[in-house]
Design a protein around this motif. Structure first.
Motif: not given
Length: 454
Positions: A352-380
């Motif tokens: 809910d606190s991110r800046s992008q205007p995507f839906s704030k629904g539960g499925h969106t949160a689950n979906s984007e978290a999978q991508y951001v987990a990849e981003v963080i792992a990629g950075h590391a």
């Protein structure tokens, strides 16, 4: 002790005085005098325990601290461990257990039981090999990479902030903190705490006759379809139990914001004698004691109400100075493709606190978290990750006994011309039926399994 550590300690002591009261969505923040310099005053015993390290084993790999155990934080914790098992992941939430807001309208109508929506943080942590800490986060120091909580201090290599929403009652004309709390307790919106849902269910089941007021907030808000769905679910219940009620649905938007034709058809075909839908009804004031609301042109009285004000991001972000100054909803200043805080690739904001205007629904949160987990792992690991859109999928209950629902799925694309995100690949099933109702239950069960058990 170095000057840098003294500064961090002093800053924390000053911040600790304005801790939010657990369970209240930051309606008011108590103000205290700054703590005296530690060189001239002893740390009060009540605060000393906050200055020790949290009772956690020493990390064996890079530590990722996740603040917020909603759909976003839970999904993030699981997928970080899948992306990089070496991560030491700690999920923090102030609640002792998880209760889902997605599909809660079906629970309000007795179509699912509470056990279906509630799950154990302990089970999720055990199944996915991370740690859960029940605590309230008080603040964080990005320079020292520390998170301060009422359970002690946690050091981090990466920090993920998924603290959810808060209600912005000032945007509907209620600015006094005491009045805000009274409004919140008497007419909760149902999108912040489990106590709200319990109160709302009692309200619906005990309502005998008269006008029941609901509203749809403007701006981005949690789950676009949910307020319209709730009106339909309540109308179905009143119809089933022969309650002589009128649902007054005040929409602060100029029209229905999602699946317009389908909801308009439901209001007309199923509940024409119960739901009175009024668009462009900007609430400008609420008289809690007098049980009425004002809009620009009218005043409406009610016998009971569920008032869902416009929302904003957690004040935790604002107090940390990481809010985008141009954001009316106080969202974080994040990279739109990588989700990291601008200028800091060790802090990420999701849900809910991110800046992008995507839906704030539960499925969106689950979906984007999978991508951001990849981003963080990629950075590391020193590798790049190509951006991909989150997926939004939501089901809306339109009738009960039997449960009948419709669905909506969409992705997003970045529009180079407008420099903003737009909808992409939209697919809607706007004929509510029993198949849709069963699909909604299977959808929720599948995602609960994903976040907690598999």
């Amino acid at each position: 002790m170095t000057d840098k550590s003294k500064l961090s300690r002093r800053r924390f002591l000053q911040a600790a005085g304005s801790t939010l009261v657990a369970g209240v969505p930051a309606l008011a923040v108590a103000q205290h005098e700054p703590a005296p310099d530690e060189s001239t005053a002893q740390t009060p015993p009540s605060l000393a325990r906050l200055l020790r390290k949290a009772d956690l084993p020493a990390p064996k790999g890079p530590r990722v601290v996740i603040v917020g155990g909603g759909w976003s934080g839970l999904s993030m914790a699981k997928y970080l461990k899948l992306q990089n098992p070496a991560f030491d992941v700690v999920l923090i939430d102030r609640q002792p257990a998880f209760l889902s807001f997605p599909l809660s309208n079906a629970w309000l109508a007795d179509q699912v039981d509470l056990e279906f929506l509630s799950h154990s943080f302990f089970e999720a942590a055990r199944h996915h090999d991370y740690r859960f800490l029940q605590a309230t986060v008080l603040g964080f120091d990005r320079e020292a990479r520390k998170v301060y909580s009422d359970a002690g201090i946690l050091d981090y290599d990466y920090l993920v902030l998924a603290p959810g929403i808060e209600y912005d009652y000032a945007r509907i004309g209620v600015e006094d903190p005491v009045e805000q709390q009274t409004l919140y307790h008497r007419y909760p919106g149902g999108f912040y705490s489990s106590s709200e849902l319990l109160t709302i269910k009692r309200k619906i089941h005990e309502f005998k006759r008269g006008t029941f007021l609901l509203n749809v907030p403007n701006g981005d808000y949690r789950c676009s379809a949910a307020p319209y769905e709730r009106a339909c679910v309540m109308a179905a219940m009143f119809k089933k139990h022969n309650v002589r009620a009128k649902i007054l649905l005040l929409d602060m938007n100029s029209d229905i914001t999602i699946m317009k034709d389908a909801f308009s058809r439901a209001f007309h075909d199923l509940y024409a004698d119960i739901i009175d839908y009024l668009p462009s009804s900007m609430i400008s004031n609420v008289d809690v004691a007098g049980r009425s609301v004002e809009t620009e042109f009218d005043e409406y009285s009610f016998d009971d109400a569920i008032i869902y004000p416009p929302i904003r991001a957690s004040r935790l972000l604002e107090e940390a100075g990481i809010v985008n100054p141009s954001s009316p909803q106080k969202t974080a200043d994040t990279d739109p493709f990588r989700y990291n805080l601008v200028g800091d690739e060790h802090v990420y904001i999701t849900g809910d606190s991110r800046s992008q205007p995507f839906s704030k629904g539960g499925h969106t949160a689950n979906s984007e978290a999978q991508y951001v987990a990849e981003v963080i792992a990629g950075h590391a690991l020193g590798r790049e990750v190509v951006w991909r859109s989150p997926q939004t999928m939501c089901f809306s209950t339109m009738d009960i006994d039997p449960l009948r629902a419709m669905s909506h799925i969409t992705y997003y694309r970045y529009d180079e011309a407008s420099k903003d995100f737009a909808f992409d690949r939209i697919h809607s099933v706007d004929n509510w039926d029993v198949t849709g109702g069963q699909a909604s239950l299977a959808w929720a069960e599948g995602l609960f399994q994903d976040m907690f058990y598999e």
